[in-house]
Design a protein around this motif. Structure first.
Motif, PDB file in Angstrom:
ATOM      1  N   GLY A  76       3.828   6.731   6.958  1.00 53.93           N
ATOM      2  CA  GLY A  76       4.409   7.823   7.734  1.00 53.93           C
ATOM      3  C   GLY A  76       5.836   8.175   7.359  1.00 53.93           C
ATOM      4  O   GLY A  76       6.459   8.997   8.020  1.00 53.93           O
ATOM      5  N   GLU A  77       6.382   7.568   6.309  1.00 56.25           N
ATOM      6  CA  GLU A  77       7.754   7.844   5.858  1.00 56.25           C
ATOM      7  C   GLU A  77       7.673   8.876   4.746  1.00 56.25           C
ATOM      8  O   GLU A  77       7.505   8.542   3.572  1.00 56.25           O
ATOM      9  CB  GLU A  77       8.423   6.556   5.373  1.00 56.25           C
ATOM     10  N   GLY A  78       7.823  10.157   5.115  1.00 52.28           N
ATOM     11  CA  GLY A  78       7.470  11.229   4.196  1.00 52.28           C
ATOM     12  C   GLY A  78       8.540  11.691   3.233  1.00 52.28           C
ATOM     13  O   GLY A  78       8.223  12.183   2.148  1.00 52.28           O
ATOM     14  N   SER A  79       9.810  11.594   3.581  1.00 50.34           N
ATOM     15  CA  SER A  79      10.844  12.095   2.674  1.00 50.34           C
ATOM     16  C   SER A  79      11.018  11.135   1.507  1.00 50.34           C
ATOM     17  O   SER A  79      10.626   9.966   1.563  1.00 50.34           O
ATOM     18  CB  SER A  79      12.169  12.270   3.418  1.00 50.34           C
ATOM     19  N   THR A  80      11.646  11.633   0.429  1.00 48.78           N
ATOM     20  CA  THR A  80      11.848  10.784  -0.752  1.00 48.78           C
ATOM     21  C   THR A  80      12.725   9.587  -0.424  1.00 48.78           C
ATOM     22  O   THR A  80      12.434   8.453  -0.821  1.00 48.78           O
ATOM     23  CB  THR A  80      12.478  11.612  -1.884  1.00 48.78           C
ATOM     24  N   ALA A  81      13.806   9.820   0.298  1.00 50.06           N
ATOM     25  CA  ALA A  81      14.705   8.721   0.651  1.00 50.06           C
ATOM     26  C   ALA A  81      13.983   7.696   1.515  1.00 50.06           C
ATOM     27  O   ALA A  81      14.130   6.483   1.332  1.00 50.06           O
ATOM     28  CB  ALA A  81      15.937   9.257   1.373  1.00 50.06           C
ATOM     29  N   GLN A  82      13.203   8.165   2.484  1.00 46.02           N
ATOM     30  CA  GLN A  82      12.451   7.248   3.345  1.00 46.02           C
ATOM     31  C   GLN A  82      11.430   6.449   2.537  1.00 46.02           C
ATOM     32  O   GLN A  82      11.256   5.244   2.740  1.00 46.02           O
ATOM     33  CB  GLN A  82      11.738   8.031   4.438  1.00 46.02           C
ATOM     34  N   ALA A  83      10.758   7.125   1.612  1.00 47.48           N
ATOM     35  CA  ALA A  83       9.739   6.455   0.810  1.00 47.48           C
ATOM     36  C   ALA A  83      10.355   5.364  -0.059  1.00 47.48           C
ATOM     37  O   ALA A  83       9.828   4.251  -0.164  1.00 47.48           O
ATOM     38  CB  ALA A  83       8.990   7.475  -0.044  1.00 47.48           C
ATOM     39  N   LEU A  84      11.483   5.672  -0.697  1.00 49.59           N
ATOM     40  CA  LEU A  84      12.145   4.684  -1.546  1.00 49.59           C
ATOM     41  C   LEU A  84      12.573   3.460  -0.724  1.00 49.59           C
ATOM     42  O   LEU A  84      12.321   2.314  -1.108  1.00 49.59           O
ATOM     43  CB  LEU A  84      13.359   5.316  -2.225  1.00 49.59           C
ATOM     44  N   ALA A  85      13.208   3.719   0.415  1.00 48.95           N
ATOM     45  CA  ALA A  85      13.673   2.612   1.260  1.00 48.95           C
ATOM     46  C   ALA A  85      12.503   1.819   1.819  1.00 48.95           C
ATOM     47  O   ALA A  85      12.549   0.583   1.908  1.00 48.95           O
ATOM     48  CB  ALA A  85      14.537   3.162   2.391  1.00 48.95           C
ATOM     49  N   SER A  86      11.423   2.515   2.186  1.00 49.38           N
ATOM     50  CA  SER A  86      10.253   1.841   2.735  1.00 49.38           C
ATOM     51  C   SER A  86       9.579   0.958   1.692  1.00 49.38           C
ATOM     52  O   SER A  86       9.158  -0.164   1.982  1.00 49.38           O
ATOM     53  CB  SER A  86       9.264   2.876   3.265  1.00 49.38           C
ATOM     54  N   GLY A  87       9.467   1.452   0.458  1.00 53.46           N
ATOM     55  CA  GLY A  87       8.872   0.663  -0.611  1.00 53.46           C
ATOM     56  C   GLY A  87       9.673  -0.588  -0.903  1.00 53.46           C
ATOM     57  O   GLY A  87       9.119  -1.681  -1.084  1.00 53.46           O
ATOM     58  N   GLN A  88      11.000  -0.431  -0.947  1.00 49.38           N
ATOM     59  CA  GLN A  88      11.852  -1.590  -1.191  1.00 49.38           C
ATOM     60  C   GLN A  88      11.732  -2.601  -0.050  1.00 49.38           C
ATOM     61  O   GLN A  88      11.643  -3.809  -0.285  1.00 49.38           O
ATOM     62  CB  GLN A  88      13.305  -1.145  -1.356  1.00 49.38           C
ATOM     63  N   MET A  94       0.846  -1.188   0.000  1.00 52.42           N
ATOM     64  CA  MET A  94       0.000   0.000   0.000  1.00 52.42           C
ATOM     65  C   MET A  94       0.888   1.247   0.000  1.00 52.42           C
ATOM     66  O   MET A  94       1.306   1.737   1.041  1.00 52.42           O
ATOM     67  CB  MET A  94      -0.920  -0.005   1.224  1.00 52.42           C
ATOM     68  N   ALA A  95       1.198   1.732  -1.194  1.00 52.91           N
ATOM     69  CA  ALA A  95       2.021   2.930  -1.347  1.00 52.91           C
ATOM     70  C   ALA A  95       1.135   4.063  -1.831  1.00 52.91           C
ATOM     71  O   ALA A  95       1.381   4.678  -2.874  1.00 52.91           O
ATOM     72  CB  ALA A  95       3.160   2.659  -2.321  1.00 52.91           C
ATOM     73  N   THR A  96       0.094   4.335  -1.063  1.00 47.04           N
ATOM     74  CA  THR A  96      -0.954   5.270  -1.483  1.00 47.04           C
ATOM     75  C   THR A  96      -0.662   6.715  -1.136  1.00 47.04           C
ATOM     76  O   THR A  96      -1.484   7.593  -1.403  1.00 47.04           O
ATOM     77  CB  THR A  96      -2.288   4.857  -0.840  1.00 47.04           C
ATOM     78  N   GLY A  97       0.492   6.981  -0.519  1.00 46.16           N
ATOM     79  CA  GLY A  97       0.869   8.360  -0.242  1.00 46.16           C
ATOM     80  C   GLY A  97       0.146   8.958   0.948  1.00 46.16           C
ATOM     81  O   GLY A  97      -0.368   8.249   1.822  1.00 46.16           O
ATOM     82  N   ALA A  98       0.096  10.275   0.966  1.00 44.16           N
ATOM     83  CA  ALA A  98      -0.534  11.001   2.070  1.00 44.16           C
ATOM     84  C   ALA A  98      -1.302  12.187   1.514  1.00 44.16           C
ATOM     85  O   ALA A  98      -1.037  12.656   0.405  1.00 44.16           O
ATOM     86  CB  ALA A  98       0.523  11.475   3.070  1.00 44.16           C
ATOM     87  N   THR A  99      -2.271  12.645   2.278  1.00 43.50           N
ATOM     88  CA  THR A  99      -3.095  13.785   1.889  1.00 43.50           C
ATOM     89  C   THR A  99      -2.845  14.933   2.865  1.00 43.50           C
ATOM     90  O   THR A  99      -2.864  14.739   4.089  1.00 43.50           O
ATOM     91  CB  THR A  99      -4.586  13.415   1.913  1.00 43.50           C
TER      92      THR A  99
END
Length: 975
Positions: free
Chosen positions: A441-453, A279-284
């Motif tokens: 809750g991982e908002g930065s680009t680096a956090q998002a990439l690492a979290s998705g992986q 679930m990589a649905t982002g944030a609002t």
């Protein structure tokens, strides 16, 4: 006004024309309708639902509460479409909605003047009295004012479809986290489906100016998408919204296939079955309510940044300000400044805030009000103990970010409050669904990439698939600091839910009136009940209620998230099942053969079945049906009975399972034998009958009536999964897998002997109710059942469906000298009524086993569904029984459904003694006969009654006779 900026991800070499409210405008390829409207200086795009206040574009995504428009005209008009989600095509026709008169001079805006009378709970308090006003005044007025856009009230001429996908990993969202997850799983060889609601992958990466590996984020996204599309094990699905999470890893999704109404295919409804999902649905982004914060030109700061960076457009021609309680608002200020936008400054509610660049900052400031009726002109700023009004054409508001946890909550999982992030995170979601990126809750680009992986690796590990080494690009890793600041206190109306016009004052009133539960708050104020489902308002409202009650936000709780995540049209849910496709027509394997014989067809359930086969010289259907029925009685007839439901029941506990499903004993059926069975509902009433044949120790074949095939399978599956999950049994519908032909009549054994391979058909070797697996026609696999629906010596021969047509031809050829005759449903009905067999008309949901004369079938040696309830005093003592009825005048038809009354009795329900269930003309008897239920029917043989049909003023004298008009002892079928 041209509000275009430099750069962006639009293609300026491809201009597109469109109209809005009749005005021709221009955008570019890559625009949304919202960005194109903004580029043309259009700020007023809609009116609010309740007060009809002017509304402008508020967001840049599916959370949009304001910019709802109607696309197309005439029958293809599509209301309530979010302008932020419409990819701009050439020739788009759009118009605003929910206003009387022009958009700028809405007559319904008078409601805003009467706002004090329309406070929270107004409807509940007002429309209760006077009681007589409801139907005459209140309801018509509410219905006239209700709704936003209007349907055309014409049939939808567009086409829709449905599809099914299966994958190892479903990635929901194509932003940084989703792309990282899809790349990791795709490179590992897993079957991957990547779905994103946007028409372009990238998510928030497209809205930011930060690079990835020294390249633009858009370049990295394009490279990643190209790699994913090149992988044979990955399916990339932009413009596809996953709207719901269901049991057993099933996800519902809608794909936008075309841009304009009238295209060959508008949308496709997908049922995606995934072993695991990310679930990589982002944030609002959420806003901060303050007085008059709903004017056109006020929008989310993150959306303002997206419009500037992705679509190269600014919402204001003059000065632009940012009001924030967090660091992310400053990112918007920096990007706007870099684009050359005239920045008034950043108003930061945090007292110690400092600027991130060279722009004015109002630390500890508040926006306390605005001016400008149809568009923002100025803001009132409270700062350093003074208030001042500043000219401002656009205001970006940022109150923090809410992870999009809706999908993770669709199984009633309650999200959990994270105080450090000031947001709800998913907690206890559906099995196999892993949150990643901003949704976790991982908002930065680096956090998002690492979290998705990491999420993809975890999913692959659970599936036993080694994860490939996937290097990640270097992205920004800023930590966003946020201070809890939920609304600006003060007088006036501060809007929380824009679409439904809910204010902070409404929430306070709900609190005063003891509507303090979040569910009560929602319904009392209509908060979060609009098309956006409160995506930008719910958390803010919870925080306001928490302040009022003195409880924390987690103690206040959240409402239940339910599908769909975003609105889904009823048309696509139907998957194109309209017109002739509304009820799909199913054809039997012998349909084309029967059509070639001149058969007349009728719809039975979902099937088209041959009703009768007219021959030269036959001018009436009854002539054909009578001839066919007599052929079965005297020689041999063939009827396609493929439509009967067939369920294969297999497993060590198959016998026990069927014992519990049927009211009679099935566990004692011997291999190679079949038994007639009756199924009861939970309330004890009979709902289906058929045969149960035991092909092996752990293998049964259950047949059902044609009409109830789906219902029986559904009920059996429910029992298997929910009532007795401990039983080791498997069910599968084989209705379509086997063509089944009834071979009935005194010469049926002789005919079958000519097609069956080396099988003894004698009564001694293959008696009545026998079953066997064998071959026919030199090796074709088949199943043979010796069962009879006609009362004659009869069999049902089943072969794989693809051979059904050929089998019918071969039987007709082999039986030519035997007088073989095809017969349809009319003759079939005559034959079964003559034999007294119950069918759908007798199993109408209000009959019991006792009424059919089958009371002893309800076993007392075991328990089964409905058995206990069938013994209720009211049912057990019901004296109605199935009887035969014969017209005193043989040529006088007995109407099915007629009521049975004593001769001379008044036609009232007080005198009703029973009813006629089925009726026909019997060529065997030589007159009209019927079946029916009659009080104390078994003891009234020979009595004369009246079959009354008051609707057509019919009174037909009938004689009560046994239900078996043909061979009551059953010698023929056992011969």
């Amino acid at each position: 006004m041209n509000a275009r900026l430099s750069g962006g991800l639009i293609d300026r070499s491809k201009p597109l024309s469109f109209t809005f409210n009749g005005r021709t405008l221009q955008g570019f390829e890559g625009d949304t309708l919202a960005s194109a409207l903004m580029a043309n200086g259009i700020r007023l795009v809609a009116r609010s639902f309740k007060y009809h206040r002017p509304r402008g574009i508020f967001s840049a995504g599916s959370e949009e509460p304001n910019a709802l428009v109607t696309l197309g005209t005439g029958a293809r008009a599509e209301p309530n479409t979010r302008a932020t989600m419409i990819r701009l095509p050439e020739g788009l026709v759009a118009r605003s909605q929910n206003h009387a008169g022009p958009l700028g001079f809405d007559l319904w805006s008078v409601n805003d003047l009467a706002a004090p009378f329309f406070a929270a709970g107004f409807y509940y308090k007002t429309f209760m009295w006077p009681r007589a006003f409801w139907e005459k005044l209140y309801e018509p007025a509410i219905r006239n004012a209700a709704g936003l856009g209007r349907l055309s009230m014409q049939p939808d001429p567009d086409s829709y479809d449905k599809g099914f996908l299966h994958c190892d990993l479903l990635v929901i969202g194509g932003g940084a986290a989703g792309l990282a997850a899809a790349l990791t799983a795709g490179r590992s060889g897993a079957e991957v489906v990547l779905a994103d609601e946007d028409f372009r992958l990238g998510g928030r990466l497209l809205a930011e100016s930060d690079p990835l590996d020294a390249a633009t984020a858009a370049d990295w996204v394009a490279k990643a998408e190209a790699e994913l599309r090149a992988l044979p094990n990955v399916r990339v699905m932009p413009r596809t919204t996953v709207f719901g999470v269901y049991d057993h890893g099933v996800y519902g999704a809608v794909e936008e296939v075309s841009d304009l109404p009238g295209a060959p295919l508008r949308q496709t409804l997908w049922r995606i079955t995934a072993k695991r999902a990310v679930m990589a649905t982002g944030a609002t982004e959420r806003h901060i309510p303050f007085r008059d914060n709903d004017r056109p030109g006020i929008l989310l700061a993150g959306a303002m940044r997206a419009y500037a960076n992705r679509w190269a457009v600014t919402p204001g021609a003059g000065k632009v300000a940012i009001f924030t309680n967090n660091d992310d608002g400053h990112r918007t200020a920096l990007d706007l400044q870099a684009k050359g936008v005239n920045l008034l400054g950043v108003i930061d509610s945090r007292a110690g805030a400092t600027p991130f660049g060279d722009y004015p900052i109002f630390a500890g400031g508040r926006v306390t009000g605005t001016s400008g009726r149809k568009g923002l002109r100025a803001i009132r700023l409270s700062w350093n103990g003074r208030e001042e009004e500043l000219s401002c054409s656009a205001l970006g508001v940022s109150g923090g970010w809410n992870p999009n946890v809706q999908l993770a909550s669709h199984h009633r999982g309650r999200p959990k409050w994270d105080e450090s992030r000031l947001a709800f995170l998913s907690h206890g979601g559906p099995e196999g669904l892993l949150p990643a990126g901003a949704a976790a809750g991982e908002g930065s680009t680096a956090q998002a990439l690492a979290s998705g992986q990491a999420a993809a690796r975890a999913a692959l590990e659970q599936l036993g698939t080694p994860a490939a080494d996937t290097p990640l690009p270097q992205g920004e890793d800023r930590q966003i600091r946020t201070e809890a600041f939920w609304h600006v206190p003060g007088k006036g109306r501060a809007w929380v839910d824009f679409q439904n016009d809910v204010t902070v004052k409404d929430i306070k009133l709900a609190h005063q009136e003891n509507m303090r539960s979040v569910e009560h708050l929602k319904r009392w104020t209509t908060l979060g009940m609009a098309t956006d489902q409160g995506k930008t308002s719910n958390v803010t409202a919870l925080a306001v209620m928490a302040e009022l009650t003195g409880r924390s936000i987690p103690e206040t709780g959240t409402t239940i998230f339910r599908p769909p995540y975003t609105p889904v049209s009823l048309a696509v849910l139907g998957g194109g099942d309209t017109g002739k496709d509304f009820r799909p027509t199913r054809l039997t394997p012998t349909h084309h053969w029967a059509k070639a014989q001149g058969a007349v067809f009728t719809e039975v359930g979902q099937w088209m079945r041959a009703q009768y086969y007219p021959q030269p010289g036959e001018t009436h259907w009854r002539q054909s049906a009578d001839r066919e029925a007599m052929a079965v009685r005297s020689a041999v007839g063939l009827c396609d009975v493929t439509t009967l439901g067939k369920v294969d029941v297999q497993g060590p506990d198959a016998a026990e399972f069927l014992n519990r499903i049927y009211c009679n004993m099935m566990g004692t059926v011997k291999v190679g034998k079949a038994r007639y069975g009756l199924m009861l509902r939970e309330d004890g009433f009979a709902y289906d009958d058929g045969t149960c044949a035991r092909m092996g120790e752990e293998h049964f074949v259950v047949t059902t009536t044609t009409a109830n095939a789906g219902l029986v399978l559904r009920n059996m599956e429910f029992a298997r999964q929910c009532l007795w999950p401990e039983l080791d049994v498997t069910l599968i519908s084989t209705t379509d897998a086997w063509a089944q032909i009834a071979v009935a009549g005194p010469r049926s054994r002789e005919l079958l002997s000519r097609v069956v391979d080396d099988f003894d058909l004698s009564t001694e070797a293959f008696p009545f109710m026998g079953c066997a697996e064998l071959t026919v026609c030199n090796g074709c696999p088949a199943r043979l059942f010796r069962i009879s629906f006609s009362g004659e010596l009869a069999y049902e021969l089943a072969v794989p469906a693809r051979y059904g047509h050929a089998l019918m031809q071969r039987l007709m050829e082999k039986g030519a000298d035997l007088g073989v005759t095809p017969y349809g449903t009319e003759a079939l009905s005559i034959l079964r009524i003559e034999k007294g067999h119950a069918a759908g008309a007798e199993l109408n949901g209000q009959t019991t086993a006792q009424m059919m004369g089958l009371g002893r079938m309800v076993s007392v040696k075991k328990d089964s569904i409905g058995a206990v309830m069938s013994r209720r005093e009211g049912l057990a003592q019901d004296g109605r029984r199935l009887v035969g009825l014969q017209a005193v005048d043989p040529q006088q038809a007995i109407p099915a459904g007629a009521h049975l009354l004593a001769t001379g009795a008044a036609q009232t329900m007080a005198n009703d003694q029973g009813w006629v269930t089925s009726a026909c003309y019997s060529p065997h008897v030589g007159g009209h006969i019927a079946l029916g239920y009659l009080e104390q029917g078994e003891a009234r043989m020979g009595e004369t009654l009246v079959a009354a049909n008051p609707l057509q003023d019919q009174q037909i004298p009938v004689r009560i006779v046994p239900a078996h008009f043909v061979d009551p002892e059953g010698d023929r079928l056992r011969d």
